[in-house]
Design a protein around this motif. Sequence first.
Motif, mmCIF file in Angstrom:
data_model
loop_
_atom_site.group_PDB
_atom_site.id
_atom_site.type_symbol
_atom_site.label_atom_id
_atom_site.label_comp_id
_atom_site.label_asym_id
_atom_site.label_seq_id
_atom_site.Cartn_x
_atom_site.Cartn_y
_atom_site.Cartn_z
ATOM 1 N N GLY A 189 -0.580 19.937 -9.420
ATOM 2 C CA GLY A 189 -0.628 21.042 -8.468
ATOM 3 C C GLY A 189 -0.877 20.575 -7.050
ATOM 4 N N GLY A 190 -0.933 21.545 -6.098
ATOM 5 C CA GLY A 190 -1.063 21.209 -4.693
ATOM 6 C C GLY A 190 -2.484 21.275 -4.182
ATOM 7 N N GLY A 191 -2.606 21.186 -2.841
ATOM 8 C CA GLY A 191 -3.912 21.224 -2.205
ATOM 9 C C GLY A 191 -4.489 19.846 -1.976
ATOM 10 N N PRO A 192 -5.691 19.761 -1.397
ATOM 11 C CA PRO A 192 -6.340 18.465 -1.166
ATOM 12 C C PRO A 192 -6.622 17.753 -2.492
ATOM 13 C CG PRO A 192 -7.386 20.196 0.114
ATOM 14 C CD PRO A 192 -6.465 20.882 -0.845
ATOM 15 N N THR A 193 -6.174 16.530 -2.601
ATOM 16 C CA THR A 193 -6.321 15.771 -3.849
ATOM 17 C C THR A 193 -6.778 14.360 -3.530
ATOM 18 O OG1 THR A 193 -4.498 17.033 -4.812
ATOM 19 C CG2 THR A 193 -5.158 15.015 -5.948
ATOM 20 N N VAL A 194 -7.745 13.846 -4.275
ATOM 21 C CA VAL A 194 -8.214 12.472 -4.106
ATOM 22 C C VAL A 194 -7.276 11.551 -4.874
ATOM 23 C CG1 VAL A 194 -10.093 10.842 -4.470
ATOM 24 C CG2 VAL A 194 -10.594 13.207 -3.789
ATOM 25 N N VAL A 195 -6.690 10.596 -4.160
ATOM 26 C CA VAL A 195 -5.712 9.692 -4.759
ATOM 27 C C VAL A 195 -6.250 8.266 -4.713
ATOM 28 C CG1 VAL A 195 -3.396 8.735 -4.550
ATOM 29 C CG2 VAL A 195 -3.785 11.163 -4.127
ATOM 30 N N PRO A 196 -6.343 7.579 -5.868
ATOM 31 C CA PRO A 196 -6.758 6.176 -5.856
ATOM 32 C C PRO A 196 -5.596 5.288 -5.424
ATOM 33 C CG PRO A 196 -6.309 6.887 -8.093
ATOM 34 C CD PRO A 196 -6.141 8.101 -7.232
ATOM 35 N N VAL A 197 -5.933 4.252 -4.633
ATOM 36 C CA VAL A 197 -4.903 3.345 -4.126
ATOM 37 C C VAL A 197 -5.335 1.911 -4.382
ATOM 38 C CG1 VAL A 197 -3.568 2.614 -2.122
ATOM 39 C CG2 VAL A 197 -4.293 4.984 -2.328
ATOM 40 N N GLY A 198 -4.465 1.111 -4.989
ATOM 41 C CA GLY A 198 -4.729 -0.303 -5.196
ATOM 42 C C GLY A 198 -5.776 -0.553 -6.254
ATOM 43 N N THR A 199 -6.278 -1.772 -6.252
ATOM 44 C CA THR A 199 -7.225 -2.212 -7.276
ATOM 45 C C THR A 199 -8.643 -2.400 -6.736
ATOM 46 O OG1 THR A 199 -6.632 -4.517 -6.840
ATOM 47 C CG2 THR A 199 -5.393 -3.370 -8.572
ATOM 48 N N ASP A 200 -8.863 -2.059 -5.449
ATOM 49 C CA ASP A 200 -10.175 -2.280 -4.846
ATOM 50 C C ASP A 200 -11.020 -1.012 -4.809
ATOM 51 O OD1 ASP A 200 -9.482 -4.897 -4.422
ATOM 52 O OD2 ASP A 200 -8.701 -4.528 -2.395
ATOM 53 N N GLY A 201 -10.648 0.002 -5.570
ATOM 54 C CA GLY A 201 -11.420 1.239 -5.602
ATOM 55 C C GLY A 201 -11.241 2.121 -4.392
ATOM 56 N N THR B 134 0.822 -1.207 0.000
ATOM 57 C CA THR B 134 0.000 0.000 0.000
ATOM 58 C C THR B 134 0.858 1.260 0.000
ATOM 59 O OG1 THR B 134 -1.713 -1.205 1.227
ATOM 60 C CG2 THR B 134 -1.878 1.197 1.182
ATOM 61 N N SER B 135 1.927 1.256 0.789
ATOM 62 C CA SER B 135 2.790 2.435 0.819
ATOM 63 C C SER B 135 3.485 2.640 -0.520
ATOM 64 C CB SER B 135 3.819 2.322 1.947
ATOM 65 O OG SER B 135 4.603 1.143 1.800
ATOM 66 N N THR B 136 3.844 1.554 -1.222
ATOM 67 C CA THR B 136 4.436 1.678 -2.559
ATOM 68 C C THR B 136 3.427 2.249 -3.546
ATOM 69 O OG1 THR B 136 5.931 -0.186 -2.152
ATOM 70 C CG2 THR B 136 5.522 0.404 -4.455
ATOM 71 N N ALA B 137 2.171 1.774 -3.458
ATOM 72 C CA ALA B 137 1.117 2.284 -4.329
ATOM 73 C C ALA B 137 0.840 3.754 -4.045
ATOM 74 C CB ALA B 137 -0.152 1.451 -4.151
ATOM 75 N N MET B 138 0.917 4.139 -2.784
ATOM 76 C CA MET B 138 0.694 5.541 -2.418
ATOM 77 C C MET B 138 1.781 6.441 -3.001
ATOM 78 S SD MET B 138 -2.016 6.410 -0.656
ATOM 79 C CE MET B 138 -1.520 7.852 0.276
ATOM 80 N N VAL B 139 3.027 5.993 -2.996
ATOM 81 C CA VAL B 139 4.121 6.786 -3.569
ATOM 82 C C VAL B 139 3.865 7.044 -5.052
ATOM 83 C CG1 VAL B 139 6.563 6.727 -4.212
ATOM 84 C CG2 VAL B 139 5.876 6.107 -1.890
ATOM 85 N N SER B 140 3.480 5.991 -5.767
ATOM 86 C CA SER B 140 3.221 6.149 -7.200
ATOM 87 C C SER B 140 2.040 7.075 -7.441
ATOM 88 C CB SER B 140 2.956 4.780 -7.839
ATOM 89 O OG SER B 140 4.070 3.928 -7.688
#
Length: 293
Positions: free
Chosen positions: A219-231, A204-210
């Motif tokens: 750009g900056g600010g609050p951003t929604v980041v998808p993680v993994g394959t489970d949505g 999960t931490s590797t996926a978060m880095v990518s």
Amino acid sequence: MALITIAGFPSSGKSTRARQIQAALETRLNDDGPKFRVLLLSDHSLHILPSAYDHSALEKPARGTLFAAVQRFLATDTILILDSLNYIKGFRYQLYCAVREMKLRTCTVYIVAPPDLCRQWNSHRENGSLTDLHSLDNLLVRFEEPSSMVRWDTPLFTVAWDDPQIPDSQIWDAITKGNVKPPNSGTLAVAKAPVDALQTLERTSTAMVSAVLSASQSGGGPTVVPVGTDGVEVIVRLPSRHLTLSELQRVKRQFVTVHKKAITLGTTERGAVDWSEESVAKKFAEYMADCIT
């Protein structure tokens, strides 16, 4: 339900008083009390000979046998009476902690008799239960008297050798109405992480880095980041500047190192660790926000 610890000099009449307490409690339970069982544990019932207290090498496993038996029989439906010397305050504290861990009540009954009378009564015993005179004198000197000033000996009931009665009413109130002290934090069981926790942490931490590296391009600010394959999606606060792979990898290594301790040692978030992919991703986002400005 409760543990009643009997303490006193060797040959001071502890076993006699323990049987009196057992009989009094059984009478109360048979008359009008709740249906609990009263169990008496003693050196005799556990086959611990008086000679076990002659040498420290023999005494330590004897106390281990006593403590293991107490742990085995402590239960919410049992009044356990421990009839032994219990002359070391550290051992009484150990018993107290075991009772607190089970969320049960406890009290101590101190049987008092003059040393000369103990020696006299000991001399009238049969060989199998006779304490060696040198060991008896040694135990009399080493005895650590229970005190009502310390929490592991309270409530404390003192019964003299010439008392015609035992304080059975007070003992009954102590083990049925007394305060139940919460377990000490040091005795609480630590929730174990699932077997795949390390893999989830690393993956999960590797996926978060990518994901964060890709999102930082916009750009900056609050951003929604998808993680993994489970949505799974996590909100990440990104700085206004461009993030580099090397600094994200550094944050990831620090994050993994810190949280490995929770898996291997249980030192982080005792009893409340959630090792799901979403939880790990949220923790990483919070950790990254503190490390990157």
